[in-house]
Design a protein around this motif. Structure first.
Motif, PDB file in Angstrom:
ATOM      1  N   ARG A  72       0.827  -1.201   0.000  1.00  0.00           N
ATOM      2  CA  ARG A  72       0.000   0.000   0.000  1.00  0.00           C
ATOM      3  C   ARG A  72       0.866   1.259   0.000  1.00  0.00           C
ATOM      4  N   LEU A  73       0.293   2.336  -0.506  1.00  0.00           N
ATOM      5  CA  LEU A  73       0.934   3.641  -0.385  1.00  0.00           C
ATOM      6  C   LEU A  73       1.021   4.033   1.094  1.00  0.00           C
ATOM      7  N   PRO A  74       1.997   4.871   1.457  1.00  0.00           N
ATOM      8  CA  PRO A  74       2.075   5.324   2.856  1.00  0.00           C
ATOM      9  C   PRO A  74       0.806   6.064   3.252  1.00  0.00           C
ATOM     10  N   SER A  75       0.417   5.926   4.523  1.00  0.00           N
ATOM     11  CA  SER A  75      -0.781   6.625   5.001  1.00  0.00           C
ATOM     12  C   SER A  75      -0.569   8.133   4.997  1.00  0.00           C
ATOM     13  N   ASP A  76       0.669   8.571   5.157  1.00  0.00           N
ATOM     14  CA  ASP A  76       1.003   9.996   5.108  1.00  0.00           C
ATOM     15  C   ASP A  76       1.332  10.374   3.669  1.00  0.00           C
ATOM     16  N   PRO A  77       0.498  11.184   3.003  1.00  0.00           N
ATOM     17  CA  PRO A  77       0.739  11.499   1.591  1.00  0.00           C
ATOM     18  C   PRO A  77       1.981  12.330   1.333  1.00  0.00           C
ATOM     19  N   SER A  78       2.617  12.835   2.391  1.00  0.00           N
ATOM     20  CA  SER A  78       3.843  13.616   2.197  1.00  0.00           C
ATOM     21  C   SER A  78       5.090  12.740   2.218  1.00  0.00           C
ATOM     22  N   THR A  79       4.924  11.449   2.464  1.00  0.00           N
ATOM     23  CA  THR A  79       6.065  10.533   2.514  1.00  0.00           C
ATOM     24  C   THR A  79       6.599  10.267   1.106  1.00  0.00           C
ATOM     25  N   PRO A  80       7.912  10.371   0.903  1.00  0.00           N
ATOM     26  CA  PRO A  80       8.478  10.059  -0.420  1.00  0.00           C
ATOM     27  C   PRO A  80       8.459   8.555  -0.682  1.00  0.00           C
TER      28      PRO A  80
END
Length: 586
Positions: free
Chosen positions: A433-441
């Motif tokens: 999954r994508l990181p829960s924090d959308p600012s994570t690279p």
């Protein structure tokens, strides 16, 4: 609790009441249908609530509850899962036990250190095999601990183990076999024999679940009490129950599943590779209209293909059949041999295994594996294509020993038209999954068709306005013919959605260049991103590419990070344990 409206709370309360029927049967939970009267925020909260809290309390919550009550023997159910199948089976077992008040906790094997196995009484394991007989990523550290000379004795532990694998590979269920053997060596007592499940695992897994359930002593069960989570909803809004009763909710119909696939249709089927390519890779779009199927970036779609009619006819003629002989299907139905070979059985190796006449039709099919679904990473985001699923499919065709060999599903899809139904279901992949924090690279490594989930990731991040940096490594044979989604990716680069796009076209020069070589060229930058908290994703070939990428990552930690070999291994393992190094490989 999420800020829910009265209607949303009422609907969720009824849905929870309905799926309790599924938990009692130990069945897979139905998904929240798209037509549910929920906002996006409410839907996300409800999905998280159901998948995590409804089934099992968190580890910390369990410790708190146990400290306030009479000590109970908790049944630990551990899963080692690469694609989510073992995890789902572990949770299914947990739901079955919890529905009759067994104290149970389902745990990722990556979290094994939170439990002292020497003090546990009961542990159940669902473990898949990955690569060449290896444990999945989340079970690797546990296996290293268990197989080490320092592993503790486990005489107090009673256990059972379910192994998942693919009998087409020589190391079938090897990870499960290894863990089972080692537990026994350490003195643990097996309460039910290990079952090794093939790709068509439902029947075997259900047998294991039912048998282990019957063996567990009923003295472990807790006193009957109302489900605490439904009670939480009622306590937070006492009016819900009265309002919900007036709605007279029905138990929701199960969604389309592996046992009940949705007959999709092809919306688009086009070739990605250009003239002159040595491969045929296709972009295929399937409709979800009318299915109520939901998916997330990182998920896969399961597809039931049919076999090549030319091969079916060749088998019938070579082995001297008419095709009308009545034979059983894997489900016990009786159908003509031609239909059985076309729809129900794996037939690619029949003429190798049975090259001459003489075997009866019924005996023939009894020696065959059932035709299993094939899985493809979804190459689209539901935020952009809500009613569609996109696939990136390499078509397998070659000649061996004078006979055409064809990938069953890739050719089925390549030749599909809108008139031919495509039976599909969603296989969630919670470990990708994508990181829960959308600012994570994020750093994505996806050569060939491995680019598919990363196309979905980029669409999702673009649609949601995520601020995190995105870096893609893509590789294939030739830039001029094999640069999949080139225009789309280059537009993402221009728009700043892609921060970096590094390509490796292996045959465009006299020496081979692969994605791992590009990674080593950018070692310092990759290390800097990792220090910023970047997630790293790998999708594609498990046997060569994924291993080479893993070696390159260790080298980057040593050269750019200045770590010793041992510290680099520890660093990479920490990335795995913290779910920042995720792989979808096959």
């Amino acid at each position: 609790m999420a800020p829910l409206t009265l209607l949303e709370r009422a609907w969720i309360s009824g849905f929870l009441a309905g799926i309790m029927e599924y938990t009692k049967a130990g069945a897979p939970l139905p998904s929240i249908p798209k037509w549910a009267p929920l906002s996006e925020t409410a839907r996300q909260w409800a999905e998280q609530f159901i998948s995590n809290l409804l089934v099992f309390p968190s580890f910390k919550q369990e410790e708190k509850e146990q400290s306030l009550s009479i000590p109970q023997t908790t049944i630990r159910i551990f899963y080692g899962s690469q694609t989510g199948n073992a995890e789902e089976l572990a949770k299914r077992m947990g739901r079955k036990l919890q529905s009759v008040n067994f104290p149970v906790t389902v745990m990722d094997l990556a979290d094994y250190k939170k439990v002292d196995l020497t003090k546990e009484s009961y542990a159940l394991f669902c473990v898949s095999t990955f690569g060449e007989g290896e444990p999945p990523d989340n079970a690797r550290e546990f296996w290293e601990f268990l197989s080490s000379p320092e592993a503790p004795r486990l005489e107090n532990l009673k256990y059972a183990l379910l192994a998942l694998g693919d009998s087409a590979y020589p190391d079938f269920c090897q990870a499960g076999k290894n863990i089972d053997k080692r537990l026994e060596e350490l003195g643990a007592q097996r309460i039910f024999p290990r079952i090794d499940c093939d790709v068509d695992y439902e029947e075997s897994a259900t047998k294991w679940i039912e048998n282990v359930f019957e063996i567990l002593p009923r003295t472990l069960q807790l006193p009957t009490q109302e489900d605490s989570l439904i009670r939480e909803l009622k306590e937070e809004s006492p009016k819900i129950l009265t309002f919900q009763q007036t709605l007279s909710p029905k138990i929701p119909h199960p969604p389309h599943t592996k046992q009940n696939p949705f007959p999709s249709r092809v919306l688009e089927n086009r070739r990605l590779t250009l003239m002159g390519s040595e491969k045929e890779t296709r972009h295929i779009e399937l409709s979800l209209e009318g299915s109520e199927l939901c998916y997330l970036p990182g998920d896969a779609v399961g597809i039931y293909p049919t076999n090549w009619p030319v091969l079916v006819q060749e088998i019938i003629e070579t082995l001297g059949y008419t095709g009308e002989e009545i034979v059983p299907t894997p489900n016990g139905e009786n159908v003509p041999l031609r239909e059985a070979l076309y729809r129900y059985y794996e037939i690619n190796s029949i003429l190798d295994d049975f090259p001459k006449k003489g075997i009866g039709a019924v005996e023939l099919v009894k020696n065959l594996r059932s035709l299993s679904p094939r899985y493809y990473s979804i190459a689209s985001s539901p935020k952009v294509y809500e009613m569609e699923i996109h696939l990136t499919v390499v078509v397998v065709r070659y000649i061996q020993h004078g006979r055409w060999r064809r990938g069953v599903c890739s050719n089925f899809l390549a030749e599909a038209t809108p008139k031919v139904p495509i039976p599909i279901f969603i296989r969630p992949n919670p470990n990708f999954r994508l990181p829960s924090d959308p600012s994570t690279p994020i750093i994505m490594i996806g050569p060939g068709t491995g680019v598919a989930p990363f196309r979905a990731f980029l669409q999702e991040r673009a649609a949601t306005g995520a601020k995190g940096k995105n870096w893609l490594f893509f590789g294939e044979q030739h830039r001029s013919t094999d640069f999949f989604y080139q225009e789309e990716l280059e537009n993402y680069l221009k728009e700043g959605i892609l921060t970096h796009l590094d390509t490796a076209f292996s045959r465009d020069q006299s020496y081979k260049i692969y994605v791992q070589h590009r990674m080593l060229e950018k070692a310092q930058d990759i290390w800097s991103w990792l220090q910023e908290g970047a997630y790293i994703y790998v999708c594609g070939d498990a046997h060569r590419m994924a291993k080479d990428v893993d070696i390159a990552l260790h080298q980057i930690c040593e050269t750019a990070g200045g770590l010793s070999k041992e510290k680099a291994q520890e660093y990479i393992q920490n990335l795995r344990s913290s779910k920042r190094y995720l792989r979808d490989v096959y």
